[in-house]
Design a protein around this motif. Sequence first.
Motif, PDB file in Angstrom:
ATOM      1  N   ARG A  47       5.315  -5.536 -16.289  1.00 56.26           N
ATOM      2  CA  ARG A  47       4.415  -4.623 -15.586  1.00 56.26           C
ATOM      3  C   ARG A  47       5.213  -3.645 -14.710  1.00 56.26           C
ATOM      4  NH1 ARG A  47       1.548  -9.419 -14.533  1.00 56.26           N
ATOM      5  NH2 ARG A  47       2.061  -9.304 -12.301  1.00 56.26           N
ATOM      6  N   GLU A  48       6.257  -4.175 -14.057  1.00 57.00           N
ATOM      7  CA  GLU A  48       7.102  -3.321 -13.203  1.00 57.00           C
ATOM      8  C   GLU A  48       7.812  -2.253 -14.029  1.00 57.00           C
ATOM      9  OE1 GLU A  48       8.660  -2.355  -9.332  1.00 57.00           O
ATOM     10  OE2 GLU A  48       7.038  -3.650 -10.015  1.00 57.00           O
ATOM     11  N   GLN A  49       8.302  -2.661 -15.207  1.00 58.91           N
ATOM     12  CA  GLN A  49       8.993  -1.708 -16.089  1.00 58.91           C
ATOM     13  C   GLN A  49       8.043  -0.607 -16.546  1.00 58.91           C
ATOM     14  OE1 GLN A  49      12.139  -1.375 -16.849  1.00 58.91           O
ATOM     15  NE2 GLN A  49      11.741   0.366 -18.211  1.00 58.91           N
ATOM     16  N   THR A  50       6.811  -0.995 -16.869  1.00 58.86           N
ATOM     17  CA  THR A  50       5.812  -0.010 -17.295  1.00 58.86           C
ATOM     18  C   THR A  50       5.488   0.956 -16.164  1.00 58.86           C
ATOM     19  OG1 THR A  50       4.855  -1.641 -18.821  1.00 58.86           O
ATOM     20  CG2 THR A  50       3.501   0.294 -18.259  1.00 58.86           C
ATOM     21  N   THR A  51       5.372   0.413 -14.956  1.00 57.82           N
ATOM     22  CA  THR A  51       5.101   1.261 -13.782  1.00 57.82           C
ATOM     23  C   THR A  51       6.237   2.250 -13.567  1.00 57.82           C
ATOM     24  OG1 THR A  51       3.863  -0.565 -12.771  1.00 57.82           O
ATOM     25  CG2 THR A  51       4.539   1.246 -11.328  1.00 57.82           C
ATOM     26  N   GLU A  52       7.479   1.765 -13.719  1.00 56.89           N
ATOM     27  CA  GLU A  52       8.648   2.647 -13.576  1.00 56.89           C
ATOM     28  C   GLU A  52       8.562   3.800 -14.584  1.00 56.89           C
ATOM     29  OE1 GLU A  52      11.042   2.736 -11.505  1.00 56.89           O
ATOM     30  OE2 GLU A  52      11.456   0.750 -10.677  1.00 56.89           O
ATOM     31  N   TYR A  77      -4.748   2.555  -9.743  1.00 54.54           N
ATOM     32  CA  TYR A  77      -3.882   1.613 -10.463  1.00 54.54           C
ATOM     33  C   TYR A  77      -2.724   1.146  -9.593  1.00 54.54           C
ATOM     34  CZ  TYR A  77      -0.180  -0.088 -13.453  1.00 54.54           C
ATOM     35  OH  TYR A  77       0.837  -0.847 -13.973  1.00 54.54           O
ATOM     36  N   PHE A  78      -2.063   2.103  -8.945  1.00 51.76           N
ATOM     37  CA  PHE A  78      -0.902   1.742  -8.120  1.00 51.76           C
ATOM     38  C   PHE A  78      -1.307   0.845  -6.933  1.00 51.76           C
ATOM     39  CE2 PHE A  78       1.263   5.835  -9.659  1.00 51.76           C
ATOM     40  CZ  PHE A  78       1.958   5.137 -10.644  1.00 51.76           C
ATOM     41  N   GLY A  95       5.377   5.365  -6.690  1.00 50.11           N
ATOM     42  CA  GLY A  95       4.298   6.090  -7.354  1.00 50.11           C
ATOM     43  C   GLY A  95       3.302   6.650  -6.359  1.00 50.11           C
ATOM     44  N   VAL A  96       2.870   5.820  -5.423  1.00 49.30           N
ATOM     45  CA  VAL A  96       1.922   6.274  -4.400  1.00 49.30           C
ATOM     46  C   VAL A  96       2.539   7.418  -3.588  1.00 49.30           C
ATOM     47  CG1 VAL A  96       0.669   5.605  -2.319  1.00 49.30           C
ATOM     48  CG2 VAL A  96       0.793   4.018  -4.244  1.00 49.30           C
TER      49      VAL A  96
END
Length: 923
Positions: A47-52, A77-78, A95-96
């Motif tokens: 999930r962290e990799q996808t967020t990155e 989402y963030f 992201g935020v």
Amino acid sequence: MVSLNETDDGESTQEWYRLLVVEKSMSLSDFMTSKRAGMLSDFPDEREQTTEELIEVISKFPTDFLQKEEVSLLLDYFLNSIESSALTGGAVIRGVHHLVLKSKNLPDNFEVPLMRVLFKEGNMQSWAQKERQLQYDILIWLLKNKLQYLKCLGPDFLATYMKSVSGERDPRCLVHMFSSFLEVSHNFALGPFTEDMFETIACYFPVEFRPQKNDTITREYLAASCASCLVSSPSFAPFCFLFIDEKLNDDDCSDEEYEDVLNLLIIACESFPPQKNLSLLEPIIDGIRKVGLNPKSKGEMPAYVAQSFEALMKMCLKSSATNPRAIDGVVATIIENSEPFVLQAEMGLCKKALTLLRCAFNSLTEKHSQLIMNQVIAWILNLIHGDSVNAAGNKADIVQEGLEYLIEWIQLASKNRESSLGALNVFEQSIFESCLRAREFKPREAMTAIYECAAIYFEVKCESEELINQSRSYIALALRTPVDTDSELKSLLKLIRIYSMEHFDQIQIVLNDNPTSTWNFEKVLPILCSISSSQEAWKSLKAEIVEQLEKKMKNPIDGSLECYIQMMTASTENKELFLEHFETFENVFFIVDCDESESISKVMQSISLLLTNDDHEKFMKRIASRYMELEGSQLLQFDKKYILSYLQYKNTKDLLETTRRKISDRSIRQLFFAIVNRSSPSEPSEVPEQYHVVEVKAKLLKNAPRCLTIFDEFLTKVASDDSESPSSSFEYLLDFESADSNPEKCRYETASPLWRQRIFCQIIPIFKKKFEEAGDKKHRLVEMLPHLLKFAVPLDAQQLKKQFAMLLPVLIQTISLESAIPSHVTRTIPMFLTISEPLISDDLHTVLNYLCSIARNNESKMTNLEDALNGLNILARRQPPKSLHSEVPLVVTSINKILGHKKRLLRMMAADVKNNWEMVITK
């Protein structure tokens, strides 16, 4: 569905950007759908990799690319992913941060969930430093852009804010925290949270931070930022003053921390409104006295102590506006508590106590200043009498101190006539009687005090008839006595100048009774010049002064004509008299044949600087005309006398024409320097090749176009040309103190007041580069090193650490060379070691070997031995002890011979080195 999972991350980001932004063949929802599997993965790392990956893509978007609904979708989402991200890498915070600070189309009311999730429910201090710093950015953005919403939260926001920032320790985040705190304290009514808010910041003060080598944040910056927070709200005043009092009475504080506290006090007194009563302020007076009069603190009282005391006095005065009796009590207490420190001068704190009293005198009302002045004068007279001295051997020193303090305070009284006139009248007789008594112990210092005090009485116009008669006697007696000290003569001349302007009839009595033939010959011209500050006196003494001028010019001594410059300086307001002084000097100067023309020409140079612009232009044209008219020996003699003044001329055509006359080569060089310095960049250079160094120097001074290129070429030439000594060229290039090169004395163009600092910073990188390229010619360029350091002496070495660090490798390489190193290069080593950071191992070994070789060499000069021992001592103090352990035997054995040297100074220095290096083993 487009799949980019197999491509490189960078290529994938670029491809998504092409599809989403450039071609617009894919919508954001399709993009999010493609990432759905990773976003909903059961594995946090996935999930962290996808967020990155999401952040990497959206960070490339233009600021107005995302619509409100899309920003809202991403923010939701963030924010919903915050808790799981905290356990892995914190990518959602980035992201935020990007969406809030970089998006133009922010959704309505997005700040509500943002505040709740990030700050109210979240634990900001649980995140890593980078993520905390981003959250501070978000918080500051909210404070500047959503202030109205935050104000609606009321006390709830203040509680949330304190919870979020409390416990912060990283200096990079503290900078942001302090910025956010200022926004809060300036915009919110703190109410019951005032003390808690103050304590949130006070726990960091004084700042305990030691920056590492590459840190961009300094301790001073953090301390100043923290202090600004502590005074950012008027409601902080009572807590701040109590806090300052507490810190001043903390015996564990270092001098550096006391400095921070007192600087905070200065800011507090300037920032806070007057206090309702003095109960908060009075205890701080004792705290400042404790710091300022600490017997363990040697040397002068630091400026910040005096400044803080003066600021506190002004605050006390403002705060007692409605209750004058309160400040009366404060002043009485200050005087009472200062008495033992002043009268018991043997403790060594008298000067510091008087400094604090001076601050109070300058800050309070006329009534209170009178009280202080009266008491201080009485105490000082007591010191001059030696009444409070316990040891007879100290009496002469205390008497001398008292005389110095008397002059200082009488001068202070003259600047504050209204509040001091009473004290001057009351103590007049006692002052002069006390000084006369002091002649038994300190005759010269006592007479200096008499002259200074009498001059002030006449200047202030409060002298008595008795003092008028006494001063006439002092002047008459001084005519025949030898010149003991410059300070005594200076004070005498000051008295004569002021006395003659007010009482010239009395001076005439002295002159009639004492022909100049009976005076001490060294005093004749100075005293005549001091008398001649008025039109009446000048007419009376002009013939005598001309005669004395002729004598002095025929047999000049350095400084013997300074008195004439001082006379002219004193008469600048009286234009008619000033021009008479000038024309008289110039007429004598032109006619008289001088054996030592240069020393007199410096006087003419200084005098011509006093002329107004119009008169100066006329004088320059007169000199130019004479250069064209005179021939042969007359021209050469004229040139010697007038060249320094002529260098001030702005007309480059006349200067150039003068270079074609048959004058000395030195004068031609000086004229070309003035020409190049004042020529416009468009004018072609007419400087002969033999004066190339002149052109380089002149263009560097005015920061002319291509000046650095010319300097680069000059270094290349010096390195390759073995026919000339490089040292003399470098000495001339960097000499701006001589009368013909000094920008102030010659009115040269400098581009800015910081010309010396500019030149130093400009030429160091070029010099280092040319040195490294010089190959086997390095020994020629290294001759520039001592002249560079001499040039940099007036500069602040701490501000130029970067430049000195660039020079250090040059020194290391130089002492690594097998050829002999000039003594003046060796002399630079202690300076470099003092300024530079600790040396790396190889450089340390090179320097130590070199210094020890000097110590072991029986033929080393005494100056080189001193430099070597100084360098060894500096290394013992500044290098990490462990880096020196293996070098101790080399150093100790190398200096053994010096321990038996015939010179006591070297034996003492060697013993100090041995002791310091043997102590290194224990660390």
